[in-house]
Scaffold this motif. Structure first.
Motif, PDB file in Angstrom:
ATOM      1  N   TYR A  94      48.884  34.578  40.453  1.00  0.00           N
ATOM      2  CA  TYR A  94      48.942  35.280  39.232  1.00  0.00           C
ATOM      3  C   TYR A  94      49.509  37.088  39.281  1.00  0.00           C
ATOM      4  O   TYR A  94      49.254  37.384  40.493  1.00  0.00           O
ATOM      5  CB  TYR A  94      47.026  35.689  38.721  1.00  0.00           C
ATOM      6  N   PHE A 106      48.591  41.071  37.091  1.00  0.00           N
ATOM      7  CA  PHE A 106      48.204  41.690  36.494  1.00  0.00           C
ATOM      8  C   PHE A 106      48.923  43.055  36.178  1.00  0.00           C
ATOM      9  O   PHE A 106      48.932  43.575  36.909  1.00  0.00           O
ATOM     10  CB  PHE A 106      46.539  42.218  36.647  1.00  0.00           C
ATOM     11  N   TYR A 131      47.368  46.920  35.102  1.00  0.00           N
ATOM     12  CA  TYR A 131      46.327  47.295  34.433  1.00  0.00           C
ATOM     13  C   TYR A 131      46.722  48.797  33.956  1.00  0.00           C
ATOM     14  O   TYR A 131      47.929  49.483  34.530  1.00  0.00           O
ATOM     15  CB  TYR A 131      45.733  47.685  35.648  1.00  0.00           C
ATOM     16  N   TYR A 165      48.464  39.651  31.412  1.00  0.00           N
ATOM     17  CA  TYR A 165      49.269  39.299  33.048  1.00  0.00           C
ATOM     18  C   TYR A 165      49.953  37.597  32.768  1.00  0.00           C
ATOM     19  O   TYR A 165      49.813  37.293  31.768  1.00  0.00           O
ATOM     20  CB  TYR A 165      47.620  38.890  33.420  1.00  0.00           C
ATOM     21  N   PHE A 188      49.004  50.478  36.754  1.00  0.00           N
ATOM     22  CA  PHE A 188      48.454  49.435  38.649  1.00  0.00           C
ATOM     23  C   PHE A 188      49.581  48.093  38.256  1.00  0.00           C
ATOM     24  O   PHE A 188      49.056  47.328  37.429  1.00  0.00           O
ATOM     25  CB  PHE A 188      47.183  49.848  38.600  1.00  0.00           C
ATOM     26  N   ARG A 234      41.884  33.162  41.179  1.00  0.00           N
ATOM     27  CA  ARG A 234      40.111  33.646  39.950  1.00  0.00           C
ATOM     28  C   ARG A 234      39.501  34.989  40.594  1.00  0.00           C
ATOM     29  O   ARG A 234      39.058  35.854  40.511  1.00  0.00           O
ATOM     30  CB  ARG A 234      39.894  33.810  38.633  1.00  0.00           C
ATOM     31  N   LEU A 235      39.560  34.151  42.106  1.00  0.00           N
ATOM     32  CA  LEU A 235      38.144  35.494  43.093  1.00  0.00           C
ATOM     33  C   LEU A 235      38.655  36.617  43.533  1.00  0.00           C
ATOM     34  O   LEU A 235      38.313  37.335  43.854  1.00  0.00           O
ATOM     35  CB  LEU A 235      38.321  34.671  44.340  1.00  0.00           C
ATOM     36  N   GLU A 236      40.086  36.641  43.664  1.00  0.00           N
ATOM     37  CA  GLU A 236      39.992  38.216  44.392  1.00  0.00           C
ATOM     38  C   GLU A 236      41.782  38.797  44.062  1.00  0.00           C
ATOM     39  O   GLU A 236      42.717  38.258  43.861  1.00  0.00           O
ATOM     40  CB  GLU A 236      39.802  38.163  46.344  1.00  0.00           C
ATOM     41  N   ALA A 237      41.262  40.363  43.479  1.00  0.00           N
ATOM     42  CA  ALA A 237      42.836  40.292  42.709  1.00  0.00           C
ATOM     43  C   ALA A 237      43.233  41.590  43.681  1.00  0.00           C
ATOM     44  O   ALA A 237      42.465  42.693  43.925  1.00  0.00           O
ATOM     45  CB  ALA A 237      42.622  41.318  41.886  1.00  0.00           C
ATOM     46  N   PHE A 271      45.740  45.112  44.398  1.00  0.00           N
ATOM     47  CA  PHE A 271      46.102  46.059  43.653  1.00  0.00           C
ATOM     48  C   PHE A 271      46.890  46.952  44.752  1.00  0.00           C
ATOM     49  O   PHE A 271      47.435  47.149  46.086  1.00  0.00           O
ATOM     50  CB  PHE A 271      45.019  47.283  43.346  1.00  0.00           C
ATOM     51  N   GLY A 272      48.360  47.233  43.526  1.00  0.00           N
ATOM     52  CA  GLY A 272      49.400  47.964  44.128  1.00  0.00           C
ATOM     53  C   GLY A 272      48.503  49.571  44.149  1.00  0.00           C
ATOM     54  O   GLY A 272      47.366  49.745  43.863  1.00  0.00           O
ATOM     55  N   PHE A 310      32.314  41.523  40.287  1.00  0.00           N
ATOM     56  CA  PHE A 310      32.350  41.752  41.478  1.00  0.00           C
ATOM     57  C   PHE A 310      32.644  43.449  41.563  1.00  0.00           C
ATOM     58  O   PHE A 310      32.123  43.820  40.163  1.00  0.00           O
ATOM     59  CB  PHE A 310      34.717  41.539  41.572  1.00  0.00           C
ATOM     60  N   TYR A 368      34.683  46.951  42.643  1.00  0.00           N
ATOM     61  CA  TYR A 368      35.743  47.633  44.356  1.00  0.00           C
ATOM     62  C   TYR A 368      35.608  49.068  43.871  1.00  0.00           C
ATOM     63  O   TYR A 368      34.775  49.494  43.152  1.00  0.00           O
ATOM     64  CB  TYR A 368      36.932  47.640  42.891  1.00  0.00           C
ATOM     65  N   LEU A 374      43.072  49.955  43.885  1.00  0.00           N
ATOM     66  CA  LEU A 374      41.501  49.710  43.964  1.00  0.00           C
ATOM     67  C   LEU A 374      41.528  48.722  45.659  1.00  0.00           C
ATOM     68  O   LEU A 374      42.136  47.649  45.489  1.00  0.00           O
ATOM     69  CB  LEU A 374      41.273  48.675  42.413  1.00  0.00           C
ATOM     70  N   LEU A 396      38.332  46.029  46.992  1.00  0.00           N
ATOM     71  CA  LEU A 396      37.677  44.850  47.051  1.00  0.00           C
ATOM     72  C   LEU A 396      36.522  45.012  47.776  1.00  0.00           C
ATOM     73  O   LEU A 396      36.804  45.215  49.032  1.00  0.00           O
ATOM     74  CB  LEU A 396      37.487  43.249  46.871  1.00  0.00           C
ATOM     75  N   LYS A 433      31.887  40.282  45.725  1.00  0.00           N
ATOM     76  CA  LYS A 433      31.905  39.681  44.949  1.00  0.00           C
ATOM     77  C   LYS A 433      30.981  38.281  44.792  1.00  0.00           C
ATOM     78  O   LYS A 433      30.708  37.639  45.796  1.00  0.00           O
ATOM     79  CB  LYS A 433      33.848  38.452  44.770  1.00  0.00           C
ATOM     80  N   GLY A 452      38.154  31.830  33.239  1.00  0.00           N
ATOM     81  CA  GLY A 452      39.193  32.507  32.801  1.00  0.00           C
ATOM     82  C   GLY A 452      39.574  33.284  33.785  1.00  0.00           C
ATOM     83  O   GLY A 452      39.063  33.141  35.270  1.00  0.00           O
ATOM     84  N   ASN A 453      40.441  33.996  33.884  1.00  0.00           N
ATOM     85  CA  ASN A 453      41.668  34.588  34.432  1.00  0.00           C
ATOM     86  C   ASN A 453      42.203  35.836  34.262  1.00  0.00           C
ATOM     87  O   ASN A 453      42.440  37.395  35.565  1.00  0.00           O
ATOM     88  CB  ASN A 453      42.768  33.963  35.177  1.00  0.00           C
ATOM     89  N   LEU A 492      40.122  40.102  34.897  1.00  0.00           N
ATOM     90  CA  LEU A 492      39.223  40.522  35.241  1.00  0.00           C
ATOM     91  C   LEU A 492      38.336  41.973  34.187  1.00  0.00           C
ATOM     92  O   LEU A 492      39.453  42.712  33.680  1.00  0.00           O
ATOM     93  CB  LEU A 492      39.247  41.092  35.896  1.00  0.00           C
TER      94      LEU A 492
END
Lengths: 112, 113
Positions: free
Chosen positions: A31, A33, A35, A48, A91, A98-101, A103-104, B34, B36, B44, B46, B49, B98-99, B101
């Motif tokens: 995935y 994204f 932002y 996304y 970003f 789905r549990l953790e994104a 980020f740059g 979550f 952040y 950001l 994490l 969660k 879903g996907n 945030l």
């Protein structure tokens, strides 16, 4: 892994010019994204991708914005033509699930 | 649809004091929640969660959060604030199936010496 890599870190451009922001996600993440962060609107999801396919672009503000992901290791966000109200921090984030994104560090765009 | 509300855009605490940052969520499906943290000029990161396992979730840097379904809340706490905790904190929600945030507006934490 170096994490999510965005370039450039800072971009200053004149109104009407084309701007391209770049992102390299973490290898193996399915995935990606994009932002946008502003003082007024906070963090907004623009678009996304899942497995390089755009899934939801409902956050893209208007047709001046476009995003592509030609392969699993690269994505671009393009603004053409740019306007002063596009000034923000953009970003890119990637995720294995789905549990953790992750980020740059963001690209700070200033349109003058 | 999902949304989060963070109460208080700025919170100020003394070093060593309890940190409490509030987050309430709205979700039409079982949520993933979550927290952040964002340091100046950084992306950001994490903190922790909640994914429908234990309702009390422990994260990095001594932070924890408790999922309370009856109150639709997911407040972030830390027993003793440190100067290095000064940052902006974001609560986020994702639907279980879903996907995306969806982030709250953020809370800037200031730690006074």
């Amino acid at each position: 892994d170096a994490g999510v890599i965005q370039s450039p870190r800072h971009e200053v451009t004149e109104m009407g010019q084309e701007v391209t922001l770049r992102c390299k996600p973490i290898s193996g993440h399915d995935y990606l994204f994009w932002y946008r962060q502003t003082m007024m609107r906070g963090l907004e999801l623009l678009i996304y991708f899942n497995n390089n396919v755009p899934i939801d672009d409902s956050g893209m503000p208007e047709d001046r914005f476009s995003a592509k992901m030609p392969n699993a290791s690269f994505s671009t966000l393009k603004i053409q033509p740019s306007e002063p109200r596009d000034s923000a921090v953009y970003f890119c984030a990637s995720s294995l699930d789905r549990l953790e994104a992750f980020f740059g560090q963001g690209t700070r765009l200033t349109v003058v | 649809a999902q949304s989060v509300t963070q109460l208080g855009s700025h919170v100020s605490v003394s070093e060593g004091a309890l940190v409490l940052l509030r987050c309430n969520y709205s979700s039409s499906v079982p949520p993933y929640l979550f927290w952040y943290v964002q340091y100046p000029n950084q992306g950001l990161q994490l903190l922790l969660k909640y994914t429908s396992a234990a309702t009390l979730v422990k994260g990095i840097n001594g932070f924890e959060a408790e999922f309370k379904k009856s109150e639709t809340s997911f407040h972030l706490t830390k027993p003793s604030a440190h100067m290095s905790d000064a940052a902006e904190y974001f609560c986020a929600v994702s639907g279980k199936y879903g996907n995306k945030l969806v982030f709250g507006a953020g809370t800037i934490l200031r730690v006074k010496s």
